[in-house]
Design an enzyme around this catalytic site. Structure first.
Site, PDB file in Angstrom:
ATOM      1  N   SER A 142       4.898  15.252 -28.194  1.00 42.51           N
ATOM      2  CA  SER A 142       4.433  16.631 -28.035  1.00 42.51           C
ATOM      3  C   SER A 142       5.366  17.560 -28.791  1.00 42.51           C
ATOM      4  O   SER A 142       6.540  17.221 -29.024  1.00 42.51           O
ATOM      5  CB  SER A 142       4.428  17.020 -26.551  1.00 42.51           C
ATOM      6  OG  SER A 142       4.229  18.411 -26.380  1.00 42.51           O
ATOM      7  N   TYR A 155       8.498  17.627 -18.246  1.00 42.33           N
ATOM      8  CA  TYR A 155       7.519  17.200 -19.243  1.00 42.33           C
ATOM      9  C   TYR A 155       8.171  17.150 -20.623  1.00 42.33           C
ATOM     10  O   TYR A 155       8.047  16.148 -21.349  1.00 42.33           O
ATOM     11  CB  TYR A 155       6.323  18.152 -19.247  1.00 42.33           C
ATOM     12  CG  TYR A 155       5.316  17.838 -20.331  1.00 42.33           C
ATOM     13  CD1 TYR A 155       4.463  16.752 -20.218  1.00 42.33           C
ATOM     14  CD2 TYR A 155       5.225  18.629 -21.468  1.00 42.33           C
ATOM     15  CE1 TYR A 155       3.537  16.454 -21.208  1.00 42.33           C
ATOM     16  CE2 TYR A 155       4.300  18.343 -22.475  1.00 42.33           C
ATOM     17  CZ  TYR A 155       3.461  17.255 -22.335  1.00 42.33           C
ATOM     18  OH  TYR A 155       2.552  16.970 -23.326  1.00 42.33           O
TER      19      TYR A 155
END
Length: 268
Positions: A142, A155
């Site tokens: 990501s 995350y």
């Protein structure tokens, strides 16, 4: 490697979002797919729409045995493995102090350990047939692995772990015939945040400005065939990573200006 008729690709998190878009693209190129997810209902529906014959596999990436069984079953049914895509992931956004350990463990188990389990199980199969038959690994990280954001501390940590793992492993695989690409998506249209839209931070623009998953998939396929080290999409992700690598303070100021104070509450 070239993705073509006969390519055997195993994809985790294949039922939705990036995984689903990648499955549609690869099937259109003639690949035989192993479609893996915890629930098979959506996978069965997807497989029914795809050209060719594909294999639906129940797979919980947080469970090492489940991952090994799914990859082994696909390789046995398809006659081998050429492309391994560690895509499954989830988020729980919110201030770290407010999150439960169950949420934190779930992100760690799925995003980080799920990647380890997938690659560890699939890599020996890729190496066994290389270099005569080249193989490739795709790790979907990501943009948060390049610069982590408030309300996404854990995350971002799991995505940074994927980044460092993939960068090192790519070097280890040099000369083996197995390539590796790490993907850094920004805000992509998917169901990743469906369970938490009411509490998404102000800096998040994924609803109205998210890029289509199909556009990212085109970049991923091109990167696999060129054995590129990374995919950054949309292009701003590459810029953000470069600026943050040069000066985190400068990246904070850039994000503060573009996304507001919630993206960088501190500028010191």
């Amino acid at each position: 490697m070239q993705i073509q008729t006969g390519t055997r690709a195993f994809i985790t998190g294949a039922s939705r979002g990036i995984g689903r878009a990648l499955a549609v693209d690869l099937a259109g190129r003639g690949a035989t797919l192993g479609l893996a997810a915890r629930s098979t209902d959506e996978l069965e529906a997807l497989a029914a729409t795809l050209p060719g014959e594909h294999h639906v596999l129940r797979c919980d990436v947080a469970d090492e045995a489940s991952v090994r069984e799914a990859i082994a079953a696909f390789a046995a049914a398809a006659g081998g493995l050429d492309l391994l895509v560690a895509n499954a992931g989830l988020t729980h956004y919110g201030p770290f102090r407010d999150q439960t350990m169950d949420q934190l463990r779930q992100m760690t188990d799925v995003n980080w350990y799920g990647t380890l389990f997938t690659v560890h199980a699939g890599l020996p199969l890729l190496l066994a047939q290389a270099p005569a038959r080249p193989g490739h690994i795709v790790i979907v990280s990501s943009g948060a692995g390049l610069r982590s954001f408030p309300s996404a501390a854990v995350y971002g940590a799991t995505k940074a772990a994927q980044r460092m793992f993939g960068e090192a492993l790519r070097h280890e695989l040099g000369g083996t015939g197995v390539g590796l690409t790490v993907v850094y998506p920004g805000e992509i249209k998917s169901s990743l945040h469906d369970h938490e839209k009411a509490r998404m931070p102000a800096w998040y623009h994924g609803d109205e400005k998210a890029a289509p998953a199909e556009a990212l998939v085109e970049k991923i396929v091109a990167a696999v065939e060129a054995d590129d080290r990374a995919v950054h999409f949309p292009p701003f992700v590459r810029l953000l990573g470069a600026v943050h690598g040069l000066s985190p303070k400068l990246a904070d100021r850039l994000l503060h200006r573009l996304r507001g104070a919630s993206a960088a509450p501190r500028l010191d």
